[in-house]
Design an enzyme around this catalytic site. Structure first.
Site, PDB file in Angstrom:
ATOM      1  CG  HIS A 202      -2.112   0.865   1.141  1.00 25.40           C
ATOM      2  ND1 HIS A 202      -2.316   1.926   1.996  1.00 25.40           N
ATOM      3  CD2 HIS A 202      -3.163   0.872   0.288  1.00 25.40           C
ATOM      4  CE1 HIS A 202      -3.440   2.537   1.692  1.00 25.40           C
ATOM      5  NE2 HIS A 202      -3.977   1.924   0.653  1.00 25.40           N
ATOM      6  CE  LYS A 204      -1.367   3.695  -1.615  1.00 21.44           C
ATOM      7  NZ  LYS A 204      -2.634   4.340  -1.813  1.00 21.44           N
ATOM      8  CG  ASP A 209      17.257  12.288 -11.520  1.00 19.95           C
ATOM      9  OD1 ASP A 209      17.461  11.084 -11.787  1.00 19.95           O
ATOM     10  OD2 ASP A 209      17.199  13.174 -12.402  1.00 19.95           O
TER      11      ASP A 209
END
Length: 542
Positions: A202, A204, A209
């Protein structure tokens, strides 16, 4: 300083309770610092919590978090709070196109619509440019998704990414995490979609870079258009980018690797998540993730010691790490980033520990604004909210903006289940006569759904927050016990950044109404009897 909640709320064993009482005695008689007992697992060190006052040498009151995780000191000018799905989507595309060395994206899934295809096209374009550059291509792309959610349907996250794997096999890696708890007969019997209730990847995190985006949003068209979430960009932050790259790599190493022919296989020598020994798999995963956390923590401690000793008293500048030129200086940090990881299947519960400590430590007249798209707090969080002294403003989704509103089949009843859970909590608040201190507010916005999560902490007497939590956890049972989660605590002394965070909070809460007894008398709040009966049995799965 003493915790406002009695000892049982910490759910300690008899032996731990004995040591905890000893710690309290030490705290009272020998030190102003309270040593909090370890809540659960051995890999997590003991927290040393500071008193509620600013520490010497300019350190902030939340520096105890660095006893658990790496502390990254940065300038507040490197932090930008985003406010809309469209802004988030455009930033993703811009960052992908500008990437030169790495693109690392961790999400629940990648959608299959036109907007998602445009993201894939941006990746292809950037990889192509890297391939055509002189010498060997420098760009590496690593994508981490959940196996069950990413495999749902004939057209899915996997089919979206296979062309990239076929075109750039040496530059891109797609890892699909499969929970070790979905195995054997259970895996054979549970149908698609329902198998996602057992456990998910889950997290995110989107980094390009040295730029990192932390969010609760997935890579899907709804999250790019009309599903409200939270998003923060950390610019030019190489140490933070390195940490999350290593974290995604560690989870990727214990995940299934997507192949060019749409098959999956584990890395050579790695225990299989659902065919191999579960205990062995979880031990390896715990070791890999904790190595990332502990090595980064050691690096940051050494860097902190180095910069502290090399800085002159009264100076507002520090030498840049590894710099030779005397002119290569960076400002003294006024903002600190702490990555908080929660992976209960692997025995890692750092986010839970820190969140519970923050809720416990919040002083009288402090204000905590807590938001979740899916209001289903753990019992421990509910006990702390109801048993401590801070003021709470809890923002949650009204039924119409719940992500499951209008869903087909059993899933269509999930908003009603959330209404039932909300009503139960509200009744408890009223029973304890806490309505003034603990207030519920419902987000409502025509044509939108609500997915924002996190909290903002305002110290007593302050009109601006000094701390926020932002990332993937929803403060519910799934986040704590089933899924892989990550968020960051952002602590800042900079007024401009505090103002940004305050405006973010205000903007979300402006679209809400206060919950009262009459709220649950409205026709759209009617909960069928079968939903009331089933909710206690299934609430730990959504």
């Amino acid at each position: 300083w003493l915790p406002a909640l009695p000892l049982p709320a910490w759910r300690l064993s008899g032996k731990q309770r004995f040591h905890y009482k000893e710690f309290l005695n030490l705290s009272l008689h020998r030190s102003s610092w309270l040593l909090l007992a370890p809540l659960l697992t051995p890999p997590v060190p003991v927290i040393t919590a500071p008193p509620c006052s600013f520490c010497p040498e300019g350190a902030h009151r939340f520096q105890w978090i660095r006893n658990l995780v790496p502390e990254f000191g940065i300038s507040s000018s490197h932090v930008k709070v985003l406010s809309s799905p469209a802004e988030f989507y455009e930033l993703l595309k811009v960052q992908i196109k500008a990437a030169k060395q790495r693109v690392v994206m961790a999400s629940l899934y990648l959608g299959t619509g036109l907007l998602e295809q445009e993201l894939v096209d941006c990746l292809e374009e950037t990889l192509e440019k890297s391939l055509q550059a002189k010498g060997s291509p420098d760009l590496r792309v690593s994508i981490l998704l959940d196996y069950t959610r990413g495999s749902r349907g004939r057209k899915n996250s996997r089919t979206m990414l296979i062309p990239l794997l076929q075109r750039f096999p040496e530059q891109i890696r797609v890892s699909l995490f499969h929970t070790p708890n979905l195995r054997g007969l259970l895996r054979l019997l549970i149908p698609e979609r329902f198998n996602e209730t057992i456990g998910l990847q889950h997290i995110k995190v989107y980094l390009f870079d040295d730029n990192v985006i932390l969010s609760g949003a997935n890579l899907s068209d709804l999250y790019f258009t009309n599903r409200q979430d939270r998003y923060v960009l950390l610019r030019d932050s190489p140490e933070i980018a390195d940490f999350f790259t290593e974290l995604v790599d560690a989870i990727g190493d214990v995940s299934l690797q997507l192949q060019q022919d749409d098959t999956v296989q584990m890395m050579e020598g790695m225990v299989h998540p659902y065919q191999g020994d579960k205990v062995a798999y979880c031990e390896i995963a715990n070791r890999r993730v904790m190595e990332v956390i502990n090595s980064a923590r050691t690096r940051q401690e050494l860097l902190h010691a180095k910069t502290f000793h090399s800085s002159q008293p009264g100076s507002s500048l520090l030498p840049q790490q590894g710099s030779q030129a005397s002119g290569d200086l960076k400002p003294v940090p006024d903002t600190w980033i702490y990555p908080l990881i929660q992976m209960k299947p692997f025995g890692i519960q750092i986010d839970e520990m820190v969140t519970e400590t923050l809720l416990t430590e919040a002083e009288r007249d402090a204000r905590i604004y807590l938001t979740t798209g899916y209001f289903n707090l753990t019992q421990a969080y509910m006990d702390l909210i109801l048993g401590t002294r801070a003021e709470y403003r809890i923002l949650l989704a009204s039924p119409e903006v719940n992500g499951f509103f209008g869903a087909k089949g059993v899933a269509g009843a999930i908003p009603a289940a959330y209404v039932y859970i909300e009503h139960q909590f509200f009744s408890e608040v009223c029973y304890l006569q806490q309505q003034e201190r603990v207030q519920l507010q419902e987000y409502s916005r025509a044509g939108w759904t609500f997915h924002a999560k996190g909290l903002w902490l305002y110290l007593a007497g302050s009109d601006l927050p000094c701390l926020t939590l932002i990332g993937s956890p929803n403060f519910g049972y799934r986040s704590v016990h089933r899924d892989l989660e990550a968020q960051v605590a952002i602590v800042t002394e900079n007024k401009a950044l505090q103002q940004q965070l305050h405006q973010e909070q205000e903007q979300l809460y402006l679209c809400s109404g206060v919950v009262s007894t009459s709220t649950f008398e409205q026709p759209n709040r009617y909960v069928k009897l079968w939903v009331k009966l089933v909710t206690p049995l299934i609430k730990n799965f959504f």
